[in-house]
Structure formats: C-alpha cells, structure tokens
Design a protein around this motif. Structure first.
Motif, mmCIF file in Angstrom:
data_model
loop_
_atom_site.group_PDB
_atom_site.id
_atom_site.type_symbol
_atom_site.label_atom_id
_atom_site.label_comp_id
_atom_site.label_asym_id
_atom_site.label_seq_id
_atom_site.Cartn_x
_atom_site.Cartn_y
_atom_site.Cartn_z
ATOM 1 N N LEU A 62 0.832 -1.204 0.000
ATOM 2 C CA LEU A 62 0.000 0.000 0.000
ATOM 3 C C LEU A 62 0.867 1.254 0.000
ATOM 4 O O LEU A 62 0.600 2.215 -0.725
ATOM 5 C CB LEU A 62 -0.929 -0.017 1.219
ATOM 6 C CG LEU A 62 -1.889 1.161 1.320
ATOM 7 C CD1 LEU A 62 -2.824 1.197 0.118
ATOM 8 C CD2 LEU A 62 -2.713 1.089 2.594
ATOM 9 N N LYS A 63 1.916 1.232 0.804
ATOM 10 C CA LYS A 63 2.814 2.381 0.896
ATOM 11 C C LYS A 63 3.398 2.687 -0.470
ATOM 12 O O LYS A 63 3.459 3.838 -0.894
ATOM 13 C CB LYS A 63 3.953 2.046 1.870
ATOM 14 C CG LYS A 63 4.121 3.092 2.942
ATOM 15 C CD LYS A 63 5.180 2.694 3.925
ATOM 16 C CE LYS A 63 5.479 3.912 4.778
ATOM 17 N NZ LYS A 63 6.386 3.671 5.843
ATOM 18 N N ASN A 64 3.804 1.635 -1.173
ATOM 19 C CA ASN A 64 4.359 1.818 -2.514
ATOM 20 C C ASN A 64 3.342 2.406 -3.463
ATOM 21 O O ASN A 64 3.630 3.323 -4.221
ATOM 22 C CB ASN A 64 4.819 0.462 -3.069
ATOM 23 C CG ASN A 64 6.295 0.271 -2.833
ATOM 24 O OD1 ASN A 64 7.045 1.240 -2.807
ATOM 25 N ND2 ASN A 64 6.700 -0.967 -2.655
ATOM 26 N N LEU A 88 4.529 6.624 -1.027
ATOM 27 C CA LEU A 88 5.051 7.158 0.236
ATOM 28 C C LEU A 88 6.458 6.636 0.553
ATOM 29 O O LEU A 88 7.019 6.969 1.577
ATOM 30 C CB LEU A 88 4.107 6.816 1.387
ATOM 31 C CG LEU A 88 2.739 7.486 1.305
ATOM 32 C CD1 LEU A 88 1.805 6.917 2.352
ATOM 33 C CD2 LEU A 88 2.871 8.981 1.480
ATOM 34 N N ASN A 89 7.006 5.809 -0.346
ATOM 35 C CA ASN A 89 8.333 5.272 -0.067
ATOM 36 C C ASN A 89 9.468 6.132 -0.613
ATOM 37 O O ASN A 89 10.614 5.943 -0.251
ATOM 38 C CB ASN A 89 8.450 3.842 -0.605
ATOM 39 C CG ASN A 89 7.966 2.836 0.431
ATOM 40 O OD1 ASN A 89 7.854 3.181 1.613
ATOM 41 N ND2 ASN A 89 7.671 1.631 0.019
ATOM 42 N N ASP A 90 9.110 7.109 -1.478
ATOM 43 C CA ASP A 90 10.149 8.007 -2.008
ATOM 44 C C ASP A 90 10.649 8.926 -0.904
ATOM 45 O O ASP A 90 9.933 9.180 0.056
ATOM 46 C CB ASP A 90 9.563 8.868 -3.134
ATOM 47 C CG ASP A 90 9.167 8.031 -4.331
ATOM 48 O OD1 ASP A 90 9.769 6.960 -4.498
ATOM 49 O OD2 ASP A 90 8.248 8.429 -5.067
ATOM 50 N N GLN A 115 9.115 13.485 -3.013
ATOM 51 C CA GLN A 115 7.657 13.535 -2.924
ATOM 52 C C GLN A 115 7.150 14.960 -3.099
ATOM 53 O O GLN A 115 6.155 15.205 -3.783
ATOM 54 C CB GLN A 115 7.198 13.010 -1.562
ATOM 55 C CG GLN A 115 7.272 11.513 -1.414
ATOM 56 C CD GLN A 115 6.672 11.071 -0.077
ATOM 57 O OE1 GLN A 115 5.632 11.547 0.349
ATOM 58 N NE2 GLN A 115 7.353 10.175 0.594
ATOM 59 N N TYR A 116 7.868 15.920 -2.472
ATOM 60 C CA TYR A 116 7.410 17.313 -2.545
ATOM 61 C C TYR A 116 7.544 17.842 -3.969
ATOM 62 O O TYR A 116 6.679 18.567 -4.457
ATOM 63 C CB TYR A 116 8.202 18.182 -1.556
ATOM 64 C CG TYR A 116 7.673 19.596 -1.488
ATOM 65 C CD1 TYR A 116 6.365 19.830 -1.048
ATOM 66 C CD2 TYR A 116 8.440 20.680 -1.876
ATOM 67 C CE1 TYR A 116 5.854 21.122 -0.990
ATOM 68 C CE2 TYR A 116 7.932 21.971 -1.824
ATOM 69 C CZ TYR A 116 6.644 22.183 -1.383
ATOM 70 O OH TYR A 116 6.133 23.462 -1.329
#
Lengths: 304, 518
Positions: free
Chosen positions: A49-51, A55-57, A62-63
């Motif tokens: 799910l995180k991938n 959210l794993n970067d 991410q920003y």
C-alpha cells in the motif's frame, strides 16, 4: 491597479510556503497506511500500500512530485475517497460559503445595534451588560454552544432540525454558533470605534448645530466608525474558517470544515493540501478586498 | 425596552443552563425530553459516525461502508453463522478437490440497469480483486488463482492453495458482484458515480458527508424490499447523533457512547440495543527474551491480577463480554468454553510471582494507544492499578495511534501492549495466524510446537469438523501459554426508535430488510 497586481504577486510565495508547511507537518505527524489498514494487516500488505501511494520516495522527491502536479492544478487523489482531492474540496465549498455568509449576517445583526447602543449608553448598566456578554460570547467554546443550542432548540423545543443541510431551518443553529464569537469581537470593536468618533470635534460641531442625536449618531459617527469594522470583518474570514471546522462537525454540516477535520485525522494528505490551499486563497482575497473597500469608504487613504 | 432586553437575556441564559443540566443524562430527570414520535413512514433513516467512503467495493476496508453496500450488492453466499453458508446469488456449490470449487448461479437475476447477471460478472469481480495488488482488499482475495466460466450460470474458482475459508472470504467485504458489461462500456468513473448492483435497493443520490439515499428495487430477484427508501446519514459528533435519535430525525443511531445510554433509556419512544462485535481487546505479551514476562508464571499472574469483569462494568457500562479466546461465538472454529469466562485471583497471582522469583514485586512495561479504542487510556490505567496491587509495577506508555502503529509494525514494544483485533473473516484462521511461529517473531515470540502444528494443519484442512477441533485445541493451549491475554469482546451500542424491530448483527451490517416496522 498596480497595487492590486503587486499584492497578487506577493501571494505566490505565501501559498508555496503554506503548501510546504502542510506537506512537512502531515508527513511528520504520522503514516496514513497505519490508519487505512486494520491491525491484522501483514507487513507485506503495508509495504504494498505504501508503494502504491508513493510514500516510499524520499520527502524532497515527494514534494517535487507534488509541486509538479500542483502546477497542473492536480492535488492528487484522496486516500480515503479514492477520488480527485480538489474536486472533493470544491464540492463542499458552497455549503461552507453558505454557512459563513449566514454567520456573518448573524454577527452583523447582533453586533451593530449592540455596539452602537453600548457606546452611546456608555458606563450604564446596559453597556456593562453588553460588554460582559461580548466577553462571554468570545470565551464560549463553539462546540459547547452548538451542543447546547441543539439540546435547547432542537431536542427540548423542537424548533429547528438537529443537524444536516437542506432547509433554511437547518442553517439557523450553526449560523448562530459560528456567528456568536465574531459578533462578540465586532461588538467590542464597534463600541470602541464609536466612542472614539463620538469624542471628536466634528461631532461636537454637529451637535452644536442643533442636529438631532439620532442624525449625529447614524449619519456622522456610525459611517466613520465603520472603517475599522470593515477591516475586522475581512480579517474574521480566518476565524470563520477556523470556526467551521468545529461547527460543521457538531452540526454534521457537509462543508469544507468537516472534510478537513476528517482528512487531518486520517492523514488524507491530498485533501488537506487542497483544502488548506483553497482556504489560504480565501483568506488572502478577503484581506485584499478589505484594503480596497477601506479605500472606498475613506477616499483619503491612498496606496503607493 | 430595557426590561424586555433583560428579560430576554435572562431567558436565554436560563435556557442554556437548563440545556446544560439535561446533558448529564440523569435518568430521573426527564426535563423536557418529549417522547419520540412513532411514524409509520416507509423511509428508514440510519445515522453513522462517518460517511460511506466509496462505491469501489474492492478498495476500502470500512465496515460502515460495507454495512450500506450489502443493500445494493449481493454476495455469492451468505454467512448464516450457526446455520452455515446460505445461498445468495449462488444456488449451489461444491468443493471438487482441495483447490477447486464449482458454483451454480441463480437464473433470472438482473442488475439495476437491466443487464443479466452471469458467471462472466463473477469472473470479472473476483479476478479484479485477486490480481490488482493496489486494491485494499487484495490481501483477502489473492488466494484465488483464477475463475473459469463453465456456462452462463456456472463457474469454478481455482485457489493457489487449499482454502478451507474460501466461503468466508466470499461472504464479506469485497465480494459484492459487479456489473462487468456496465463498467466496461461506461467506465469506472461512471460506475462510481452511478453504481448498479443486484441488491434489493438501488442508488438514488449521494451527498458526501451528508447522506446516501437508496430506493427499493422493484425487480429484485428475492423477496420484495420492505422499505421504500433508505437514508444513511453521516453525523460525526456523538451527542448530535443522539439528539437526532431523540427528536425522531433518525431511526437508528450507531456508536452511542456509554455515557449517553441513560439519556436514551429515559426517553419514551427510543431504546438502546446492545450487541457483541468482532473486536476483542487483549494484551500481547513477550514470551521470550530477558524480560520477566518470558516466565509463564509471570504471565499467568498478570492475567489473574486483572479483574476484567470490573473493567467492563465500570468503564464500558457493561458493554462487553469477558473472554479467554479471540475466536468468539459466530466464528468458525470458536471454542465456546473459553468465552464468557475470565480468571481473577489476586492471592494466587502474588503466589505465582513469588514462585517466579519476584516476592518483592516486578516491573514491566505496557504500551497502549490513546484515543483509538473506546476508553483505552482509562482501561490500561485501571489495569495498571490492578497489577500494582499484586506487586507488578507497570511503566505505562500511552501513544497516539500513528506513533503506536509505527512501534507495532516495527515490533519494538517492551513487555506488553494493549490492542483490539477485529475479524472480518469470521474464521479462526485470521484470528490466530498472528500466533504462528513466523508471525509471532519479534512480537510475542510465541513458540509452542504443539500449537504451531495445530494451526498449520488447520489452515489447510478441508474437513470442517476436524479443522474446528484443531482450532479449539490450539485455543486451549494459547489460553494456557498466554502469548496474548484476552480481556473482553466489545459490544456495539445502538440507539433505536421503538417503531422498529431491530437486532444489531455481529458483523455490524445493516440488511435493511431484516429491520421491520413493529
């Protein structure tokens, strides 16, 4: 015109800074995956799910992704609703604007007569009562006031519906709840502004001309006392929006405030970003319009 | 003028004060609470604490969303609890071999848009969730290898491994049947805005965070729907939800806080229904390593020192049932002899501590989330005090949920942590798999070869009776070894208008047609 353009340009770094703050805070305060999956989920399910949520970067990456999408007007999808975040926010906006306008009307209806009254009856029992009431109104937590109004007017007297949105009746209690705090603030301001004006020379002149007191108050004093009031009304936009978070939750009012509270609780990052962005624009625009109205009311004010 | 002002202001303040007092919910003071009107309206209104999240039945794991969906979509089979599995869209089924199941579908079933429901729809629905790992329900369906269509109304499901709990999987969240043709021609976006299913009620409108309205599906293949309209409202604030119930604004209000129970009970026309949920609260304990809880005597002492009945009575207002197992009645493999009972003996606990080499007491750590479960903070504080009485000094760590969750995932808790587990599968396998050797590593470190053997054998055992016996024996061993000390199963408290005949279900679903007018 030049002033307007300059002010608008100045808002861009402010908005960027707001997105950065919200971005960092949301990621520092917890992980949406733990809120989306049940306790029994396996580590493998959490990672998957995180991938898929990206959210794993690393955070800066991410920003950058976020900013890249933002330029295209895309805030990303809501984790919770699985749909475009901006669309969710815009869908709720009319309800919040409706509530905010109603609350402002309530505040104006309460504060203008009370503010004037307490200024012209300065130091009387009435003045004491009104200023005391204003302190109380400001100090009263809105969730408490909301719940009490429901118990009194909906459960006990059954005059208004308890919650939800639909008829005019639905609007009354939330508007009073949200408007009370602002009314209190404005009453105090109108009072002090009126007192200041009433002590000035031109009022004395008007009185010595033999004008009736009502004309003095209404036509000479009140118009001049209005200038700081307009400013405070515009500045109250932020208070109003803050108030909707609580008021909308108490009254199950389907607006932006309730959406934002839920999104923060569930770390629904895209929705929080989109909502704070729209709110920030609102606050900036209302402050800017306060500047402009100020100028209309008092032609002596010039902007360089 | 002056007098009127004062009188008005006084009246308002008095009113607010009166309202404030009535909020305390004292039973004997029925001040102003009018009896709730009993209408015979054919609209059923249910208030939830949050809005439904999506119509993508595969991409949520939200019980209250599913509770609404069950009225719009049908499963292949229904989990009838003690009655076993009952036909829904599937008329009959057979377990051909360890990994193959064949199903025959009812004929003449139509989706709300008029399309026929066929085996192609089943293949489309199940293979989507079994293959797309980005979907939230993927984990519960990845066991399905493929679905083969054998005819318009016949198909087979092939699983990767023997799956004794396949029917459990097919009778829960994620198994509502989707219209293949409609989704493929109109696209997902359209489906999510205007969903169609096969259920007794069809979609009318959804105003997010406000209400979802469904209307009766006159062409339903089963018994005719009992209500003309269903309204599901989202009311996040507990006291507002209760007020809506008390004014007749809603017929059913979920998640009533224990403090409001008296307020509802003291009003004519509404009542409170209390029913068990699947959530069991427990203490997970480290059974290996250097810490004191590695000694089984210390673990037993902890269990004996806590008066679970007292916690249920005093903090939860009686809304719970003590248990010594996580597999509660209504779940396949339940061991009912361990349900409804608890052990509490402080003297014996002291003796055990002394035997374990701690006659002067011992220190242990206990971590707990704060604000995640009903009265979680109060419960662990009370437990710490009880443990203190026998000489177990508790170092309590209260954490906000996401901080707790991080430690939980990284398995970095000290001696014990407090948590509540649900079970949407209604099967012992999900409830006990966390105690298998592989999954317990780093958490409870539970290692009893006998339990391990039983759990592993039961997981793949296609003989239901034998499987149940294996799970029951495993629960006995777990209750003895105490890698998890079970405390109580939480009840759901629901406020109900007296015009309804309604018993809340263990799975917390709202099958509208099981709710009837009196």
């Amino acid at each position: 015109m030049k002033y307007l353009l300059k002010s608008l340009l100045k808002t861009i770094p402010v908005l960027l800074f707001i997105t950065l703050i919200v971005f960092v805070l949301m990621r520092l305060t917890g992980d949406p995956v733990s809120l989306m999956l049940p306790e029994t989920a396996t580590q493998e399910e959490r990672e998957t799910l995180k991938n898929s949520l990206g959210l794993n970067d690393p955070l800066p990456v991410q920003y950058m992704h976020f900013l890249g999408d933002l330029v295209k007007g895309d805030f990303g999808d809501s984790f919770r609703y699985n749909t475009d975040a901006l669309e969710l926010v815009m869908e709720r906006l009319p309800a919040t604007i409706e509530l905010a306008i109603a609350a402002m009307i309530v505040a104006v209806i309460i504060s203008i007569p009370l503010g004037i009254l307490s200024a012209i009856k300065r130091n009387s029992f009435m003045d004491l009562f009104i200023t005391g009431g204003a302190v109380l109104g400001k100090a009263m937590p809105s969730f408490w006031l909301g719940i009490m109004l429901i118990l009194l007017f909906s459960v006990m007297f059954q005059l208004f519906p308890v919650s939800g949105r639909g008829t005019l009746g639905h609007l009354v209690l939330p508007a009073i709840t949200l408007g009370t705090g602002i009314a209190a603030e404005m009453t105090r301001l109108i009072r002090s502004s009126m007192l200041e004006i009433l002590g000035q020379d031109f009022i004395r002149t008007a009185r010595s001309k033999g004008l009736r007191e009502t004309v003095v108050v209404n036509q000479h004093a009140f118009r001049n006392a209005l200038i700081p009031v307009v400013t405070i009304m515009a500045l109250q936009t932020a208070t109003l929006v803050g108030g909707t978070l609580i008021t909308e939750t108490v009254f199950a009012w389907p607006g932006l405030g309730q959406l934002l509270v839920q999104a923060v609780n569930l770390r629904d990052m895209a929705v929080v970003q989109a909502a704070t962005f729209i709110i920030a624009i609102f606050v900036i625009v209302s402050n800017l319009s306060a500047d402009l109205i100020y100028r209309l009311l008092d032609p002596r004010i010039k902007y360089e | 003028m002056k007098m009127k002002w004062r009188a008005g202001a006084l009246l308002l303040s008095a009113g607010l004060l009166l309202a404030a007092c009535s909020d305390k919910g004292e039973a004997d003071e029925k001040s102003g609470s009018k009896p709730v009107e009993q209408s015979d309206s054919k609209t059923l209104t249910i208030a939830n604490g949050s809005d439904m999240v999506t119509f993508d039945i595969h991409d949520h794991n939200n019980t209250s969303t599913e509770a609404i969906h069950v009225n719009m979509f049908n499963y292949l089979v229904k989990n009838g609890g003690d009655e076993g599995f009952l036909p829904d869209l599937a008329e009959s089924w057979e377990n051909k071999n360890d990994t193959t199941w064949t199903f025959k579908l009812k004929e003449g079933v139509k989706f709300h848009n008029g399309d026929d429901f066929t085996a192609e729809d089943v293949k489309f629905t199940l293979e989507r969730v079994a293959r797309d790992e980005s979907l939230l329900e993927y984990g519960s369906y990845k066991q399905i290898k493929e679905v083969n269509v054998l005819g318009d109304h016949e198909f087979e499901i092939i699983t990767n491994n023997p799956e004794p709990a396949l029917l459990n999987r097919l009778s829960r969240l994620g198994s509502g049947m989707l219209p293949k043709n409609y989704i493929e021609t109109e696209g997902w976006e359209t489906f999510l805005k205007e969903p169609v299913g096969t259920g007794p009620y069809k979609f009318k409108e959804w105003k997010r965070d406000d209400r979802l309205v469904l209307t009766a599906n006159e062409d339903y293949f089963g018994d005719a729907p009992k209500w003309e309209e269903l309204v599901f409202r989202a009311i996040p604030e507990d006291s507002t939800r209760v007020s809506e119930l008390l004014t007749g604004g809603v017929d059913v209000a979920v998640n009533i806080p224990p403090t409001d129970v008296q307020r509802i009970e003291s009003t004519d026309g509404v009542h409170v229904a209390q029913s068990p949920t699947q959530r069991v609260m427990l203490l997970a304990v480290r059974t290996a390593g250097e810490g004191p809880t590695a000694d089984p005597k210390v673990r037993e002492a902890i269990d004996l020192a806590i008066d679970k009945e007292a916690i249920v009575e005093s903090l939860l207002g009686g809304a719970g049932t003590v248990t010594r197992t996580r597999v509660t009645p209504g779940n396949a493999g339940a061991n009912e002899s361990l349900y409804g009972v608890s052990v509490y003996d402080q003297e014996k606990a002291k003796k055990l501590l002394a035997e374990a080499g701690y006659p002067d007491g011992v220190e242990i750590t206990l971590s707990s989330p704060n604000g995640r479960y009903l009265k979680d903070k109060e419960s662990v504080e009370l437990m710490s005090a009880m443990l203190g009485e026998v000489g177990i000094k508790v170092e309590l760590e209260l954490l906000e949920w996401s901080a707790f969750s991080e430690k939980y995932q990284n398995r970095t808790f000290g001696d014990m942590f407090y948590i509540g587990y649900g079970n949407s599968m209604f099967d012992a396998s999900l409830a006990l798999e966390r105690l298998t050797f592989e999954q317990a590593a780093g958490e409870t470190d539970y290692d009893n070869p006998k339990t391990e053997e039983l759990l592993k054998a039961a997981e793949k055992n296609m003989n239901p009776e034998e499987r149940t016996a294996q799970y029951q024996e495993a629960q006995e061993l777990i209750a003895e070894d105490r890698p998890q000390i079970y405390l109580y199963q939480l009840d759901a408290i629901t406020g109900v208008n007296d015009r309804l005949d309604y018993e809340p279900r263990l799975d917390e679903m709202f099958y509208a047609d099981t709710i009837t007018l009196k």
